[in-house]
Design an enzyme around this catalytic site. Structure first.
Site, PDB file in Angstrom:
ATOM      1  N   LYS A  53      29.468  51.551  35.859  1.00  0.00           N
ATOM      2  CA  LYS A  53      29.559  51.474  34.315  1.00  0.00           C
ATOM      3  C   LYS A  53      29.278  50.827  33.399  1.00  0.00           C
ATOM      4  CE  LYS A  53      27.978  56.111  31.511  1.00  0.00           C
ATOM      5  NZ  LYS A  53      28.014  57.254  31.357  1.00  0.00           N
ATOM      6  N   SER A  97      23.231  58.949  30.225  1.00  0.00           N
ATOM      7  CA  SER A  97      23.643  57.691  29.955  1.00  0.00           C
ATOM      8  C   SER A  97      24.236  56.764  30.359  1.00  0.00           C
ATOM      9  CB  SER A  97      24.796  58.059  28.176  1.00  0.00           C
ATOM     10  OG  SER A  97      25.871  58.154  30.036  1.00  0.00           O
ATOM     11  N   SER A 101      25.430  62.388  32.597  1.00  0.00           N
ATOM     12  CA  SER A 101      24.857  61.225  32.832  1.00  0.00           C
ATOM     13  C   SER A 101      24.549  60.691  34.166  1.00  0.00           C
ATOM     14  CB  SER A 101      25.368  60.353  31.183  1.00  0.00           C
ATOM     15  OG  SER A 101      25.048  60.967  30.344  1.00  0.00           O
TER      16      SER A 101
HETATM   17  N1  GLN Z   1      23.584  63.223  27.331  1.00  0.00           N
HETATM   18  C1  GLN Z   1      24.170  64.164  26.969  1.00  0.00           C
HETATM   19  C2  GLN Z   1      24.421  63.665  25.916  1.00  0.00           C
HETATM   20  O1  GLN Z   1      24.544  63.041  24.836  1.00  0.00           O
HETATM   21  C3  GLN Z   1      25.834  63.849  28.218  1.00  0.00           C
HETATM   22  C4  GLN Z   1      25.400  62.511  28.031  1.00  0.00           C
HETATM   23  C5  GLN Z   1      27.032  61.896  29.156  1.00  0.00           C
HETATM   24  O2  GLN Z   1      27.190  63.005  29.928  1.00  0.00           O
HETATM   25  N2  GLN Z   1      27.899  60.992  29.104  1.00  0.00           N
HETATM   26  O3  GLN Z   1      25.439  64.384  25.156  1.00  0.00           O
END
Ligand code: GLN
Length: 517
Positions: free
Chosen positions: A83, A158, A182
């Site tokens: 990532k 994400s 994510s």
């Molecule tokens: N969807 C969650 C957020 O927007 C989790 C994001 C993540 O785990 N980085 O905060």
């Protein structure tokens, strides 16, 4: 040799070590796949073809490690992704943000270094939501990522780029980060396996921070065994991460190495033998209202099979779960607002041109550099931390966080008849159409309800495919929530579930349509 990319990671390594094909051939197969799929998928921010081929040539010249050294290079020659928020020395680390577009780190993240040592070849840096904030990988300054099962749908987020890349056959595995789901949620939405380890089990040194009391790095792969192989390499203490857990905190001092052994046990033994005496909790708050019927139906079917093979299913209640969403968005945004304070146009990344004065330099750099969602989180977090509101929001949230952990400790207390693991879906919906909630961030936040809790309580979660939804024909993910540092048991159970569940395979689009659309 051109379809090497379809193999499992485990099979690929075996063939590489037996010299059935070369590292160069493996890399070329993935590169061809990237070329065919990437224009429409958009799962990668950087493709490191030249570098990877040079590394592959070096490795081929040296030859595979001697048989007795095999353990030392468990990922020898495996093309992988990262990532684009995890440092790879000399390659830009953009965080999918205009702010960091040209930022090139001069050192490897600890996880990157461990993977390199294990023989992985980095082929791509994967697309993501800006600074890992989002659930769809639509918040990227490089554009959204398509779902390999249906390019018009989101890939989750994400770490949507990492998940899509793995499922589309661009790489054999990738790393993501999980602050509120994510890794698990994009794994669910694209039909691969994703593991969020226990807080502190994997080093975050060299990983750009979002919410420091939540963040964990973990693998995404095409099956449970491959996931375990990558996890074993990256897990373990690191003095460079202050939150890294000492091994003596693990229950029964389970070494990282047990993870693959246990996974193989789950693959090799009769399901009944593995499941004997296993107590599985079914938390009512995760199966209640709000789930789409196709998700509920599909995610429930492996549970029935587990019961048929001797596991005990127990109803469990986690009463504080109803506060989880509010607590998560207050605390993670508060931490994000402080973590992102370092991006000021002076020390990192983008700098506004010709500012009027110092304050204008900060204002302009930050408003030009950060996207809308990131700015929203910074404002929300700064508000929650401001004098006069701190007690009402942040402190209250921190107190409820403790109550949530108490709920889990009770449910998972083996000594008083509690469960070994809890099972739940990972997302209330399958991957939705791109742009659907663009004007409605709150609805997107609500979709995180089933994953954020594990980050609040610091416990591990493994997500794997349960099947395809009846209506949308999109993957549905099942989430195993485990006891602290008990990833080995979760992987073992995951391998059993994988065997008892019909294989969804790779998306049909991979047989050509993805290339042609
Ligand atoms: N969807 C969650 C957020 O927007 C989790 C994001 C993540 O785990 N980085 O905060």
């Amino acid at each position: 040799m051109s379809d090497l990319y379809r193999m499992s990671l485990a099979a690929l390594v075996k063939g590489l070590k037996n010299k059935e094909y070369s590292v160069t051939e493996a890399v070329k197969s993935c590169l061809a796949r990237i070329e065919a799929t990437e224009p429409r998928l958009n799962a990668c921010i950087s493709v490191l073809g030249e570098q990877a081929l040079a590394r592959a040539a070096e490795m081929d010249a040296q030859g595979p490690p001697a048989a007795n050294a095999a353990e030392a290079a468990p990922l020898w020659g495996v093309p992988m992704g990262l990532k684009d928020i995890i440092s790879l020395k000399g390659c830009r680390n953009t965080c999918a943000s205009r702010f960091m577009e040209d930022f090139v780190p001069f050192y490897d993240a600890e996880v990157t270094a461990r993977l390199k040592k294990a023989g992985a070849v980095f082929l791509v840096k994967n697309n993501l939501d800006e600074f890992a904030m989002g659930s769809t990988t639509e918040n990227s300054c490089f554009g959204r990522v398509g779902n390999p099962w249906d390019l018009g749908r989101v890939s989750g987020g994400s770490s949507g780029g990492s998940a899509a890349s793995v499922v589309a056959g661009q790489v054999f595995a990738s790393l993501g980060t999980d602050t509120g789901g994510s890794i698990r949620q994009p794994a669910a939405m694209t039909g691969c396996v994703g593991l969020k380890p226990t807080y502190g089990r994997v080093s975050r040194y060299g990983v750009v921070a979002f919410g420091s009391s939540f963040d964990q790095v973990g693998p995404l792969a095409r099956n449970v065994e491959d996931c375990a192989r990558v996890f074993e390499v990256i897990a373990g203490p690191d003095h460079k991460d202050a939150a890294s857990a000492r091994t003596d905190l693990y229950p029964d001092n389970l070494p990282e190495q047990d993870c693959l052994d246990k996974t193989l046990e789950g693959k090799g033994k009769e399901p009944g033998d593995v499941l004997k005496g296993v107590r599985i909790g079914v938390p009512e708050e995760f199966w209640g209202a709000g789930l789409d019927a196709e998700v509920e139906g599909c995610a429930m079917s492996p549970l029935k099979k587990l019961e048929e093979h001797g596991a005990t299913l127990l109803p469990v209640s986690l009463p504080s779960q109803k506060y989880a969403l509010a607590v998560y968005y207050i605390m993670s945004s508060a931490e994000a607002s402080t973590n992102l304070a370092r991006f000021d146009g002076v020390r990192y990344g983008r700098r506004a041109r010709q500012p009027k004065d110092l304050l204008d330099l900060y204002y302009s750099s930050r408003s030009q550099g950060f996207g809308e969602e990131v700015q929203r989180r910074i404002m929300l977090g700064t508000f929650a931390l401001s004098a006069g509101y701190y007690d009402a929001y942040y402190r209250k949230a921190a107190q409820i966080r403790r109550l949530l952990r108490n709920d889990f400790d009770r449910a998972l207390d083996l000594a008083s008849g509690g469960c070994h693991v809890l099972l739940a879906p990972a997302s209330p919906k399958t991957a939705w159409t791109a742009g659907l909630y663009e004007a409605d961030p709150l609805t997107t936040y609500k979709m995180d309800l089933l994953t954020i809790t594990l980050n609040l309580v610091g416990l591990p979660g493994l997500c794997l495919p349960a099947g395809l939804g009846k209506e949308t024909k999109m993957p549905v993910g099942l989430q195993i929530m485990g006891r602290p540092f008990d990833e080995a048991a979760m992987l073992r159970l995951g391998a059993v579930i994988e065997r008892l569940t019909p294989d969804i395979g790779l998306p049909g689009a991979l047989d050509g349509a993805l290339d042609e659309r």
